[in-house]
Design a protein around this motif. Structure first.
Motif, PDB file in Angstrom:
ATOM      1  N   ILE A 118      41.587  47.315  40.639  1.00  0.00           N
ATOM      2  CA  ILE A 118      40.998  45.979  40.612  1.00  0.00           C
ATOM      3  C   ILE A 118      39.997  45.916  41.759  1.00  0.00           C
ATOM      4  N   MET A 119      38.721  45.925  41.440  1.00  0.00           N
ATOM      5  CA  MET A 119      37.669  45.961  42.450  1.00  0.00           C
ATOM      6  C   MET A 119      37.110  44.551  42.644  1.00  0.00           C
ATOM      7  N   ILE A 120      37.138  44.080  43.875  1.00  0.00           N
ATOM      8  CA  ILE A 120      36.726  42.701  44.142  1.00  0.00           C
ATOM      9  C   ILE A 120      35.574  42.655  45.135  1.00  0.00           C
ATOM     10  N   ASN A 121      34.802  41.582  45.037  1.00  0.00           N
ATOM     11  CA  ASN A 121      33.730  41.308  45.985  1.00  0.00           C
ATOM     12  C   ASN A 121      34.274  40.340  47.025  1.00  0.00           C
ATOM     13  N   ARG A 122      34.546  40.830  48.215  1.00  0.00           N
ATOM     14  CA  ARG A 122      35.215  40.004  49.217  1.00  0.00           C
ATOM     15  C   ARG A 122      34.342  38.875  49.744  1.00  0.00           C
ATOM     16  N   SER A 123      33.025  38.965  49.528  1.00  0.00           N
ATOM     17  CA  SER A 123      32.136  37.901  49.987  1.00  0.00           C
ATOM     18  C   SER A 123      32.193  36.673  49.082  1.00  0.00           C
ATOM     19  N   GLU A 124      32.751  36.835  47.881  1.00  0.00           N
ATOM     20  CA  GLU A 124      32.908  35.717  46.952  1.00  0.00           C
ATOM     21  C   GLU A 124      34.403  35.464  46.760  1.00  0.00           C
ATOM     22  N   ARG A 125      35.006  34.771  47.705  1.00  0.00           N
ATOM     23  CA  ARG A 125      36.467  34.661  47.763  1.00  0.00           C
ATOM     24  C   ARG A 125      37.064  33.992  46.526  1.00  0.00           C
ATOM     25  N   ALA A 126      36.438  32.896  46.078  1.00  0.00           N
ATOM     26  CA  ALA A 126      36.992  32.185  44.921  1.00  0.00           C
ATOM     27  C   ALA A 126      36.988  33.089  43.689  1.00  0.00           C
ATOM     28  N   ARG A 127      35.885  33.774  43.470  1.00  0.00           N
ATOM     29  CA  ARG A 127      35.788  34.689  42.330  1.00  0.00           C
ATOM     30  C   ARG A 127      36.751  35.863  42.495  1.00  0.00           C
ATOM     31  N   ALA A 128      36.905  36.368  43.722  1.00  0.00           N
ATOM     32  CA  ALA A 128      37.816  37.488  43.976  1.00  0.00           C
ATOM     33  C   ALA A 128      39.245  37.106  43.643  1.00  0.00           C
ATOM     34  N   ASN A 129      39.661  35.906  44.044  1.00  0.00           N
ATOM     35  CA  ASN A 129      41.022  35.448  43.735  1.00  0.00           C
ATOM     36  C   ASN A 129      41.247  35.356  42.236  1.00  0.00           C
ATOM     37  N   GLN A 130      40.226  34.872  41.524  1.00  0.00           N
ATOM     38  CA  GLN A 130      40.329  34.770  40.070  1.00  0.00           C
ATOM     39  C   GLN A 130      40.439  36.153  39.432  1.00  0.00           C
ATOM     40  N   GLN A 131      39.641  37.102  39.943  1.00  0.00           N
ATOM     41  CA  GLN A 131      39.681  38.468  39.418  1.00  0.00           C
ATOM     42  C   GLN A 131      41.050  39.105  39.625  1.00  0.00           C
ATOM     43  N   ILE A 132      41.626  38.887  40.790  1.00  0.00           N
ATOM     44  CA  ILE A 132      42.926  39.473  41.101  1.00  0.00           C
ATOM     45  C   ILE A 132      43.980  38.997  40.104  1.00  0.00           C
ATOM     46  N   ILE A 133      43.976  37.697  39.820  1.00  0.00           N
ATOM     47  CA  ILE A 133      44.955  37.143  38.895  1.00  0.00           C
ATOM     48  C   ILE A 133      44.716  37.646  37.479  1.00  0.00           C
ATOM     49  N   GLU A 134      43.473  37.549  37.003  1.00  0.00           N
ATOM     50  CA  GLU A 134      43.154  37.934  35.628  1.00  0.00           C
ATOM     51  C   GLU A 134      43.402  39.422  35.392  1.00  0.00           C
ATOM     52  N   GLN A 135      42.851  40.251  36.266  1.00  0.00           N
ATOM     53  CA  GLN A 135      42.997  41.689  36.076  1.00  0.00           C
ATOM     54  C   GLN A 135      44.412  42.156  36.405  1.00  0.00           C
ATOM     55  N   GLY A 136      45.070  41.482  37.329  1.00  0.00           N
ATOM     56  CA  GLY A 136      46.461  41.815  37.633  1.00  0.00           C
ATOM     57  C   GLY A 136      47.352  41.599  36.431  1.00  0.00           C
ATOM     58  N   ARG A 137      47.135  40.500  35.715  1.00  0.00           N
ATOM     59  CA  ARG A 137      47.918  40.224  34.513  1.00  0.00           C
ATOM     60  C   ARG A 137      47.672  41.303  33.445  1.00  0.00           C
ATOM     61  N   GLU A 138      46.419  41.711  33.331  1.00  0.00           N
ATOM     62  CA  GLU A 138      46.082  42.732  32.334  1.00  0.00           C
ATOM     63  C   GLU A 138      46.702  44.083  32.689  1.00  0.00           C
ATOM     64  N   ARG A 139      46.667  44.450  33.977  1.00  0.00           N
ATOM     65  CA  ARG A 139      47.266  45.724  34.408  1.00  0.00           C
ATOM     66  C   ARG A 139      48.778  45.687  34.224  1.00  0.00           C
ATOM     67  N   LEU A 140      49.362  44.535  34.478  1.00  0.00           N
ATOM     68  CA  LEU A 140      50.811  44.393  34.327  1.00  0.00           C
ATOM     69  C   LEU A 140      51.235  44.617  32.883  1.00  0.00           C
ATOM     70  N   ARG A 141      50.416  44.178  31.926  1.00  0.00           N
ATOM     71  CA  ARG A 141      50.732  44.394  30.509  1.00  0.00           C
ATOM     72  C   ARG A 141      50.789  45.873  30.165  1.00  0.00           C
ATOM     73  N   HIS A 142      50.068  46.688  30.918  1.00  0.00           N
ATOM     74  CA  HIS A 142      50.099  48.138  30.696  1.00  0.00           C
ATOM     75  C   HIS A 142      51.204  48.826  31.485  1.00  0.00           C
ATOM     76  N   GLY A 143      52.022  48.040  32.187  1.00  0.00           N
ATOM     77  CA  GLY A 143      53.155  48.603  32.912  1.00  0.00           C
ATOM     78  C   GLY A 143      52.860  49.097  34.307  1.00  0.00           C
ATOM     79  N   PHE A 144      51.667  48.784  34.844  1.00  0.00           N
ATOM     80  CA  PHE A 144      51.319  49.235  36.185  1.00  0.00           C
ATOM     81  C   PHE A 144      51.893  48.313  37.251  1.00  0.00           C
ATOM     82  N   TRP A 145      52.296  48.912  38.361  1.00  0.00           N
ATOM     83  CA  TRP A 145      52.543  48.166  39.581  1.00  0.00           C
ATOM     84  C   TRP A 145      51.178  47.875  40.219  1.00  0.00           C
ATOM     85  N   ILE A 146      51.164  46.960  41.183  1.00  0.00           N
ATOM     86  CA  ILE A 146      49.907  46.590  41.839  1.00  0.00           C
ATOM     87  C   ILE A 146      50.091  46.738  43.348  1.00  0.00           C
ATOM     88  N   THR A 147      49.215  47.512  43.981  1.00  0.00           N
ATOM     89  CA  THR A 147      49.280  47.720  45.424  1.00  0.00           C
ATOM     90  C   THR A 147      48.199  46.905  46.116  1.00  0.00           C
TER      91      THR A 147
END
Length: 254
Positions: A118-147
């Protein structure tokens, strides 16, 4: 002199193995994500073998019994490059939350993209938080842990960085626990250093912290951060690069 030679051998293997594994990863890119993920883990195992048997940098693991049986968020201290390799060999298949700039590193960055990070742009915090949640949910569906490295960057031994709330927010939104991880790798592998020093790293895995009802992201991250920093005090101060800095910083940010 011998230390320099051993480190040079490590770097040679790093360059060669990174290129070889990336080319193999490209060939396997059409395969399902979990089917090709073993290549990344294999690459980490090669480098861990070099660290242990050539550099002489070994480790002991405390708290392995705390690793949950279901995908969780690994919330780790970040001091060096060692934990980015070791976590892949200790925990089940996982992906990283990392800064977007890493994609610009030739070969390594491209491989990171193929490994589903999950690659985020740290200069855009609001968008980064949204990406973490959205992509985290998608990775979780594939059975991945998240570090996640909640301090956001590597910190020197003895320093308590700002613990950002992204991992805690993701744990609450996805309803999966945080697993806190402490280690003293930075005392043997300094940030941006060519040299890695022989010795014994200690990694400690703590009990999973569940996102219980009524517990805010701030509460969850404070609990994880306090546990991690308490363990850092217990295991720190033993490596050749210990005591580089001892000034602290606030535990978290909003």
């Amino acid at each position: 002199m011998l230390l320099w030679i051993r480190n040079l051998l490590y770097w040679v293997v790093l360059v060669i193995s990174t290129t070889v594994f990336f080319l193999c990863l490209l060939l396997l890119a059409p395969l399902p994500r979990r089917r090709r993920h073993f290549l990344g883990v294999a690459w980490c195992k090669v480098l861990m073998w070099m660290l242990e048997n050539v550099i002489g940098l070994k480790y002991r693991l405390i708290g392995a019994e705390h690793i949950p049986n279901t995908p969780s968020i690994i919330c780790s201290k970040h001091q060096s490059g060692w934990e980015t390799l070791s976590l892949q060999t200790i925990f089940p298949y996982q992906i990283y939350v990392a800064k977007r700039e890493l994609l610009w590193i030739p070969i390594f960055g491209w491989g990171l993209a193929l490994m589903n990070a999950i690659m985020i742009n740290r200069s855009e915090r609001a968008r980064a938080n949204q990406q973490i949640i959205e992509q985290g949910r998608e990775r979780l569906r594939h059975g991945f842990w998240i570090t996640v490295f909640p301090e956001g960057t590597r910190v020197k031994p003895g320093v308590r960085g700002k613990y950002k709330l992204g991992a805690a927010r993701m744990a609450i939104d996805l309803q999966i626990p945080l697993v806190p991880v402490a280690h003293n790798a930075g005392e043997f592998w300094p940030r941006n250093s060519f040299l890695k020093y022989p010795g014994l790293i200690t990694m400690v895995i703590g009990p999973a912290i569940a996102p219980e009802a009524g517990k805010s992201a701030d509460d969850l991250m404070s609990e994880a951060a306090d546990w991690i920093e308490a363990r850092q005090q217990e295991i720190g101060g033993v490596g050749p690069c210990a005591g580089q800095a001892r000034s602290g910083a606030p535990a978290r940010s909003a």
